[in-house]
Design a protein around this motif. Sequence first.
Motif, PDB file in Angstrom:
ATOM      1  N   SER A  11       0.757  -1.327   0.138  1.00  0.00           N
ATOM      2  CA  SER A  11      -0.186   0.249   0.359  1.00  0.00           C
ATOM      3  C   SER A  11       0.735   1.650   0.314  1.00  0.00           C
ATOM      4  N   SER A  12       0.774   2.426  -0.920  1.00  0.00           N
ATOM      5  CA  SER A  12       1.122   3.794  -0.798  1.00  0.00           C
ATOM      6  C   SER A  12       0.766   3.994   0.666  1.00  0.00           C
ATOM      7  N   GLU A  13      -0.285   3.755   1.164  1.00  0.00           N
ATOM      8  CA  GLU A  13      -0.878   4.363   2.651  1.00  0.00           C
ATOM      9  C   GLU A  13      -0.373   3.966   3.836  1.00  0.00           C
ATOM     10  N   ARG A  14       0.662   4.452   4.824  1.00  0.00           N
ATOM     11  CA  ARG A  14       1.131   4.913   6.238  1.00  0.00           C
ATOM     12  C   ARG A  14       0.272   4.907   6.870  1.00  0.00           C
ATOM     13  N   HIS A  15       0.287   3.885   8.400  1.00  0.00           N
ATOM     14  CA  HIS A  15      -1.101   5.396   9.791  1.00  0.00           C
ATOM     15  C   HIS A  15      -0.828   4.650  10.432  1.00  0.00           C
ATOM     16  N   PHE A  16      -0.757   5.125  11.483  1.00  0.00           N
ATOM     17  CA  PHE A  16      -0.104   5.287  12.850  1.00  0.00           C
ATOM     18  C   PHE A  16      -1.389   5.971  14.017  1.00  0.00           C
ATOM     19  N   THR A  17      -1.493   5.437  14.873  1.00  0.00           N
ATOM     20  CA  THR A  17      -2.735   5.869  15.143  1.00  0.00           C
ATOM     21  C   THR A  17      -1.337   5.651  17.316  1.00  0.00           C
ATOM     22  N   VAL A  18      -2.486   6.451  17.819  1.00  0.00           N
ATOM     23  CA  VAL A  18      -2.338   6.147  19.789  1.00  0.00           C
ATOM     24  C   VAL A  18      -2.925   6.767  20.778  1.00  0.00           C
ATOM     25  N   LEU A  19      -3.778   5.979  21.447  1.00  0.00           N
ATOM     26  CA  LEU A  19      -5.016   7.133  22.159  1.00  0.00           C
ATOM     27  C   LEU A  19      -3.436   7.165  23.330  1.00  0.00           C
ATOM     28  N   PHE A  73      -7.549  10.935  24.067  1.00  0.00           N
ATOM     29  CA  PHE A  73      -7.120  11.114  23.028  1.00  0.00           C
ATOM     30  C   PHE A  73      -6.810  10.279  22.247  1.00  0.00           C
ATOM     31  N   ARG A  74      -7.319  10.181  21.009  1.00  0.00           N
ATOM     32  CA  ARG A  74      -6.456   9.539  19.644  1.00  0.00           C
ATOM     33  C   ARG A  74      -5.886  10.568  18.878  1.00  0.00           C
ATOM     34  N   LEU A  75      -4.779   9.963  18.501  1.00  0.00           N
ATOM     35  CA  LEU A  75      -3.846  10.629  17.322  1.00  0.00           C
ATOM     36  C   LEU A  75      -3.822   9.899  16.542  1.00  0.00           C
ATOM     37  N   GLY A  76      -4.039   9.930  15.502  1.00  0.00           N
ATOM     38  CA  GLY A  76      -4.025   9.560  14.314  1.00  0.00           C
ATOM     39  C   GLY A  76      -3.299   9.938  12.665  1.00  0.00           C
ATOM     40  N   LEU A  77      -1.999   9.464  12.221  1.00  0.00           N
ATOM     41  CA  LEU A  77      -1.216   9.971  11.418  1.00  0.00           C
ATOM     42  C   LEU A  77      -1.422   9.051  10.218  1.00  0.00           C
ATOM     43  N   LEU A  78      -1.673   9.741   8.697  1.00  0.00           N
ATOM     44  CA  LEU A  78      -2.033   8.601   7.338  1.00  0.00           C
ATOM     45  C   LEU A  78      -1.092   9.655   6.319  1.00  0.00           C
ATOM     46  N   SER A  79      -0.591   8.566   5.974  1.00  0.00           N
ATOM     47  CA  SER A  79       0.574   9.438   4.892  1.00  0.00           C
ATOM     48  C   SER A  79      -0.083   8.347   3.699  1.00  0.00           C
ATOM     49  N   GLN A  80      -0.505   9.391   2.748  1.00  0.00           N
ATOM     50  CA  GLN A  80      -0.763   9.053   1.508  1.00  0.00           C
ATOM     51  C   GLN A  80       0.785   9.571   0.034  1.00  0.00           C
ATOM     52  N   PRO A  81       0.763   9.057  -0.565  1.00  0.00           N
ATOM     53  CA  PRO A  81       1.190   9.636  -2.017  1.00  0.00           C
ATOM     54  C   PRO A  81       1.845  11.328  -1.316  1.00  0.00           C
ATOM     55  N   ASP A  82       0.806  11.908  -1.252  1.00  0.00           N
ATOM     56  CA  ASP A  82       0.691  12.849  -1.718  1.00  0.00           C
ATOM     57  C   ASP A  82       0.145  14.304  -0.419  1.00  0.00           C
ATOM     58  N   VAL A  83       0.081  13.294   0.540  1.00  0.00           N
ATOM     59  CA  VAL A  83      -1.156  14.286   1.300  1.00  0.00           C
ATOM     60  C   VAL A  83      -0.396  13.647   2.989  1.00  0.00           C
ATOM     61  N   LEU A  84      -0.648  14.044   4.191  1.00  0.00           N
ATOM     62  CA  LEU A  84      -0.534  13.604   5.599  1.00  0.00           C
ATOM     63  C   LEU A  84      -1.598  14.284   6.195  1.00  0.00           C
ATOM     64  N   ARG A  85      -1.929  12.950   6.218  1.00  0.00           N
ATOM     65  CA  ARG A  85      -3.755  13.899   7.644  1.00  0.00           C
ATOM     66  C   ARG A  85      -3.458  13.051   8.730  1.00  0.00           C
ATOM     67  N   ILE A  86      -3.567  14.674   9.379  1.00  0.00           N
ATOM     68  CA  ILE A  86      -2.604  14.413  11.418  1.00  0.00           C
ATOM     69  C   ILE A  86      -5.004  14.614  11.850  1.00  0.00           C
ATOM     70  N   GLU A  87      -5.438  13.475  13.105  1.00  0.00           N
ATOM     71  CA  GLU A  87      -6.628  13.446  12.999  1.00  0.00           C
ATOM     72  C   GLU A  87      -5.432  14.072  15.164  1.00  0.00           C
ATOM     73  N   VAL A  88      -7.167  14.329  15.777  1.00  0.00           N
ATOM     74  CA  VAL A  88      -7.264  14.267  16.877  1.00  0.00           C
ATOM     75  C   VAL A  88      -8.375  14.089  17.341  1.00  0.00           C
ATOM     76  N   THR A  89      -8.686  12.750  17.945  1.00  0.00           N
ATOM     77  CA  THR A  89     -10.267  12.664  18.241  1.00  0.00           C
ATOM     78  C   THR A  89     -10.250  12.367  19.642  1.00  0.00           C
ATOM     79  N   ASP A  90     -10.875  13.687  20.375  1.00  0.00           N
ATOM     80  CA  ASP A  90     -11.884  13.886  21.895  1.00  0.00           C
ATOM     81  C   ASP A  90     -13.021  12.992  22.378  1.00  0.00           C
ATOM     82  N   THR A  91     -13.458  13.737  23.229  1.00  0.00           N
ATOM     83  CA  THR A  91     -14.801  13.011  23.724  1.00  0.00           C
ATOM     84  C   THR A  91     -15.603  14.355  23.755  1.00  0.00           C
ATOM     85  N   ARG A  92     -15.240  15.665  23.100  1.00  0.00           N
ATOM     86  CA  ARG A  92     -16.492  16.540  24.330  1.00  0.00           C
ATOM     87  C   ARG A  92     -17.193  17.226  22.287  1.00  0.00           C
TER      88      ARG A  92
END
Length: 143
Positions: A11-19, A73-92
Amino acid sequence: MNEQNTTQVLSSERHFTVLLSPTPRGARLARLLAVEWMRDHEVLYGMTETAAQVVAELATNAATHGRVAGRSFRLGLLSQPDVLRIEVTDTRSESLPRLQPACPEGDSGRGLLVVEALADRWGVEFGPVPRKTVWAELDLQRP
């Protein structure tokens, strides 16, 4: 014994997630983990500090404004060939992020202004209840 020729599709995507804990320490750890993950995967080719600052701002907001005792809270990183998406999820989900004019005398309130300046796009997604995810995307510049 028969040997089979197998083809693995990479896959050309890479994903990382952590609580992480919704504390200043958890926000700092989010930044450190993101920097190490980006370096290990050669995600940004020179844009690591920009992405790290966006992670730091979003994680700090989650730890400050999205904090609910006992909920991470959750930190998520998704690397695609042309974009890095940063996601932070909380419960509020009732606590929406919004741009505000910075108060020169204040010690806080500039986080989303920094995200707005550094990210190519950012926004908020809801669900499942009671969660919200604040995301930011950085267009990657390849050498």
